[in-house]
Write an enzyme that holds these catalytic residues in place. Structure first.
Site, PDB file in Angstrom:
ATOM      1  N   HIS A 218      -1.888  -3.511   5.220  1.00 17.08           N
ATOM      2  CA  HIS A 218      -1.536  -3.115   6.272  1.00 17.08           C
ATOM      3  C   HIS A 218      -2.737  -3.100   7.363  1.00 17.08           C
ATOM      4  O   HIS A 218      -3.662  -2.960   6.976  1.00 17.08           O
ATOM      5  CB  HIS A 218      -0.765  -1.821   6.449  1.00 17.08           C
ATOM      6  CG  HIS A 218      -1.093  -0.666   5.971  1.00 17.08           C
ATOM      7  ND1 HIS A 218      -1.749   0.263   6.784  1.00 17.08           N
ATOM      8  CD2 HIS A 218      -1.531  -0.371   4.774  1.00 17.08           C
ATOM      9  CE1 HIS A 218      -2.511   1.149   6.089  1.00 17.08           C
ATOM     10  NE2 HIS A 218      -2.426   0.784   4.825  1.00 17.08           N
TER      11      HIS A 218
ATOM     12  N   CYS B 152       0.915  -1.268  -0.074  1.00 18.16           N
ATOM     13  CA  CYS B 152      -0.127   0.046   0.089  1.00 18.16           C
ATOM     14  C   CYS B 152       1.021   1.222   0.166  1.00 18.16           C
ATOM     15  O   CYS B 152       1.879   1.277   0.372  1.00 18.16           O
ATOM     16  CB  CYS B 152      -0.979  -0.035   1.242  1.00 18.16           C
ATOM     17  SG  CYS B 152      -1.937   1.563   1.277  1.00 18.16           S
TER      18      CYS B 152
ATOM     19  N   CYS C 112      -6.117   0.657   7.183  1.00 23.00           N
ATOM     20  CA  CYS C 112      -5.849   1.194   5.666  1.00 23.00           C
ATOM     21  C   CYS C 112      -6.871   2.172   5.168  1.00 23.00           C
ATOM     22  O   CYS C 112      -8.121   1.955   5.372  1.00 23.00           O
ATOM     23  CB  CYS C 112      -5.639   0.131   4.503  1.00 23.00           C
ATOM     24  SG  CYS C 112      -5.217   0.676   2.776  1.00 23.00           S
TER      25      CYS C 112
ATOM     26  N   ASP D 146       0.656   3.833   1.782  1.00 22.13           N
ATOM     27  CA  ASP D 146       0.574   4.357   2.938  1.00 22.13           C
ATOM     28  C   ASP D 146       1.938   4.718   3.443  1.00 22.13           C
ATOM     29  O   ASP D 146       2.764   3.908   3.572  1.00 22.13           O
ATOM     30  CB  ASP D 146      -0.225   3.609   4.048  1.00 22.13           C
ATOM     31  CG  ASP D 146      -0.337   4.244   5.396  1.00 22.13           C
ATOM     32  OD1 ASP D 146      -1.545   4.475   5.598  1.00 22.13           O
ATOM     33  OD2 ASP D 146       0.341   4.726   5.995  1.00 22.13           O
TER      34      ASP D 146
END
Ligand SMILES: [Zn+2]
Length: 523
Positions: A249, A180, A260, A182
């Site tokens: 995550h 991801c 997420c 992030d």
């Protein structure tokens, strides 16, 4: 916010010892799925150290690597943390004679960079422009950090080759990883998995780990074509596989809010979405090329509060399940007091035990030997990171949520592999990424604007120098996106609260970052 000060304090304390950042060798290959005798090549046995309350470390933790990574984290985060105190000192100097020289001295000493002369020369008439100075220092800290990581990557050539050989030994000629986007996963390769960034053949982050299946099929084709034409890294008849890894995550401390964002902090949705994409990828290769057997898929979950991983263990047919995984946080707790050999055996047993799970987690037998070895090594590598977070952050990061220093727009600085330094908006036109950008601005309203500081936006695009005029096109794109961002937030621009820096970079990892226009000029 207070974690930023903590980094500054620790950075100062650790400046006495300056360990260089070097590569971390992943667990060595070992025959027939048996755990290696010494995956980390450590010369010391922590298991023989007397256990003290809170002071004992996990027997398999690589303490040398942890010390180096800590030094790196402190120096990078410390650079950002020192900006505000340095500028506070500069502001206090304003009424003094020789303000420009004194101010420049303070900034040089504290941050290792200089302020643009224009900011200081005009200060007597216009007042010292703290917002522009702050953004300038953030961008300089970013440049220094990226430089530090790029140097590190250039020094890792041998480790990269070792890791690729290890993958090949496990039966994978190519490893393609999509985490991801992030910011809390930015340390995935360097910190969480302890593998050099360039050991992965393909790597790209996507919001929610929702990777582009078409792009990946093209990557697969390019990899297989190279094997066919050049026999690199293995010949076509070698029977090795292409491995696609997706990384989602979650947050164990606050699952409903700090998971997420792309999946509304819903862990089930994050797992199912990543699993869905992995299956689509494998199906696409099977349908188009009739050789699905040559691809493997793997799913990894990261608890962004502790950096511990969950590895979903494929079954004998290569299929994954949301419920069949090894939880490394549990393994860490179970094996912390073990001897090194017993701990390694426990990791290996945990992978086997996952394959034997019934009910929702049941599958068709165990994965192939190479996959088991890869999983065992990833788990062992991650034990060091769990231990790192235990030792440095009391087992759980203080900044489980947002503590980013700037918004990264465009391709991001892939070399900068550190948790929670930037908020990423991977947009190529503002239209497609407007929602991401709005979320970023919202986050920085709390982080920066509420404290009178501007939002630094680093707009960065990669280009391929082999393609004629690619650099010019990347530059144009950066300018276009900057103009669109400035038009979207006119009130922020008018107040000097949105500061952009534009840069481009050639494709090869570690290429120099070329600043194309200073934010001062852009105003
Ligand atoms: Zn996410």
């Amino acid at each position: 916010m207070n974690t930023r000060n903590a980094y500054a304090l620790r950075a100062r304390a650790s400046q006495r010892q300056s360990l260089p950042m070097t590569g971390v060798v992943p667990g060595a290959a070992h025959p027939a799925g048996v755990p290696a005798a010494a995956p980390f090549g450590l010369g010391t046995r922590q298991g023989s150290l007397p256990a003290r309350m809170g002071g004992d470390r996990h027997v398999l933790a690589d303490r040398v690597a942890n010390a180096r990574l800590a030094q790196c984290e402190e120096s990078v985060k410390g650079r950002f943390a020192r900006i505000v105190p340095a500028l506070q000192r500069v502001v206090a100097l304003q009424a003094m004679p020789e303000f420009a020289e004194r101010a420049q001295g303070v900034v040089r000493e504290a941050l290792g960079c200089e302020l643009p002369a224009r900011l200081l020369d005009d200060a007597w008439a216009t007042g010292f422009d703290v917002k522009t100075a702050y953004a300038h220092c953030v961008f300089e800290a970013l440049a220094a950090a990226t430089d530090q990581f790029a140097r590190d990557i250039r020094e890792q050539v041998e480790v990269v080759q070792d890791t690729r050989n290890f993958f090949l030994d496990c039966g994978f000629h190519s490893v393609d990883i999509s985490p991801c986007a992030d910011g809390r996963l930015k340390g995935l390769s360097r910190y969480i998995l302890r593998l050099p960034l360039s050991s992965f053949t393909w790597r790209k982050a996507y919001a929610g780990a929702l990777f582009d299946v078409e792009v990946d099929v093209r990557n697969w084709t390019a990899t297989e074509l190279r094997r066919f034409r050049e026999g690199v890294p293995s010949t076509v008849d070698a029977g090795t596989r292409y491995l696609k890894v997706a990384v989602y995550h979650f947050s164990s401390s606050d699952p409903a809010h700090e998971g997420c964002a792309a999946h509304g902090s819903n862990d089930h949705q994050a797992i199912d979405a990543a699993l869905g994409r992995l299956k689509q990828f494998r199906q696409a290769i099977e349908n188009a090329f009739c050789c699905g057997a040559s691809t493997d898929i793997l799913l990894i979950g990261v608890d962004t509060d502790t950096d511990s991983v969950r590895i979903h263990v494929p079954d004998g047919r290569g299929d994954l399940s949301a419920y069949r995984f090894v939880d490394n946080a549990e393994l860490y707790a179970q094996t912390r007091a073990s001897t090194a050999d017993a701990a390694r055996l426990a990791v290996y047993e945990a992978v086997r035990a996952a394959s034997r799970k019934g009910g929702w987690a049941s599958g068709q037998g165990e994965p192939h030997d190479g996959m088991r070895r890869l999983i065992v090594n990833l788990l062992i590598n991650n034990l060091s990171q769990i231990d790192y977070v235990q030792e440095r952050h009391g087992g759980r990061y203080a900044d489980i949520g947002h503590a980013e220093r700037y918004i990264s727009v465009g391709d991001g600085f892939e070399e900068l592999q550190m948790r929670n330094v930037a908020y990423y908006a991977h947009l190529h036109t503002l239209e497609e990424g407007a929602a991401d950008m709005d979320v970023g601005i919202k986050i920085f309203r709390k982080l920066n604007l509420a404290h009178g500081l501007p939002v630094p936006v680093a707009i960065h695009y990669r280009y391929d120098a082999r393609v004629p005029e690619a650099r010019e096109r990347a530059t144009e794109k950066a300018r276009r996106v900057r103009d669109a961002i400035r038009q979207r937030y006119p009130a922020l621009v008018a107040g000097g609260d949105l500061q952009c820096r534009l840069s481009v970079q050639d494709l090869p990892t570690g290429s120099p970052i070329e600043i194309i226009e200073d934010q001062e000029q852009a105003r």
